[in-house]
Design an enzyme around this catalytic site. Sequence first.
Site, short mmCIF file in Angstrom:
data_model
loop_
_atom_site.label_atom_id
_atom_site.label_comp_id
_atom_site.label_asym_id
_atom_site.label_seq_id
_atom_site.Cartn_x
_atom_site.Cartn_y
_atom_site.Cartn_z
CB ALA A 1 3.58 12.08 2.62
CG ASP B 1 -13.97 11.70 -6.30
OD1 ASP B 1 -12.62 11.44 -6.13
OD2 ASP B 1 -14.62 12.93 -6.79
CB VAL B 2 -12.12 7.52 -3.11
CG1 VAL B 2 -12.35 6.14 -3.29
CG2 VAL B 2 -10.98 7.50 -3.18
CE1 TYR C 1 1.48 5.89 -4.86
CE2 TYR C 1 4.29 5.69 -3.77
CZ TYR C 1 2.26 5.27 -4.28
OH TYR C 1 2.19 3.24 -4.70
CE LYS D 1 -0.41 4.11 -1.66
NZ LYS D 1 -1.85 3.91 -2.64
N GLY E 1 -10.97 0.65 -5.37
CA GLY E 1 -9.78 0.56 -6.32
C GLY E 1 -10.21 -1.17 -6.74
N GLY E 2 -11.36 -1.59 -7.41
CA GLY E 2 -11.22 -3.09 -8.21
C GLY E 2 -10.90 -2.81 -9.27
CB SER E 3 -12.29 -0.22 -11.66
OG SER E 3 -11.46 0.74 -11.38
CB SER F 1 3.17 1.73 -1.88
OG SER F 1 4.51 1.76 -2.60
#
Length: 244
Positions: free
Chosen positions: A152, A64-65, A150, A154, A15-17, A137
């Site tokens: 649940a 695609d993770v 989201y 995180k 997710g470094g993009s 988060s």
Amino acid sequence: MDYLNFSGKTVLVVGGSSGIGNAISHAFLDAGAKVHVWGTRASAADYAADAGSDMSGLNYDQMDVSDFAAIEAYTPPFDSLDVLVCCQGLVLYNRAEFKTAVFRQVVDVNLNSLMACAEKFHDMLAAAKGSVILVSSTAAFHSTRGNPAYNASKTGAMGLTRVLGDAWARDGIRVNGIAPGLVDTKMTKVTTDNPERLAGALEGIPMRRLGRPEEMGTVALFLASPMASYILGQTIPVDGGGIL
């Protein structure tokens, strides 16, 4: 000793993009590391027009993770790995996450893929006595009324950080996490582009401002560095005091 010198180290930021992940990638790059990133688009050039995406100096692969078989089959272009940062994230609005299929989609990206990535690189990280950083988060600390998946996922990421920290310490791997608060990125536009919603959010932050992506980058550097050598299984909120 220069504790924040990562020269000779190899880092992968999933997710470094863009957004927080991109800022973390450049923090490690500026500290001397060779940095690889995973993103969803076909090439690094596909991010050229995006604010918050600077791909210069980064080595890019598409992934695609949510495709766990693809993660397992991936052949890395590096022989060793010192730091794995998992910063992938998905949130869907308008109550879409209350649908089971959508709930599963978000959890696969935000939680299940963390385990898939960690498992994939466990042996490399053990050989390097490396570090894993899972980005969750501050949503994990309170309700997010319209986003059950989201929240649940995180919350689950924080639990996974504790368990992997405990389980993998014997392998020489330190696992910790970062819990960003409201950070000015593409993902938070639903709040930052709504003046009323933004004002209400800032009221709950003692520092009365949004976080900056680069402020997450400096915490990642700390957690991966010898300065954090006795920190294990912890998730650090970086939120201007929002959960106080």
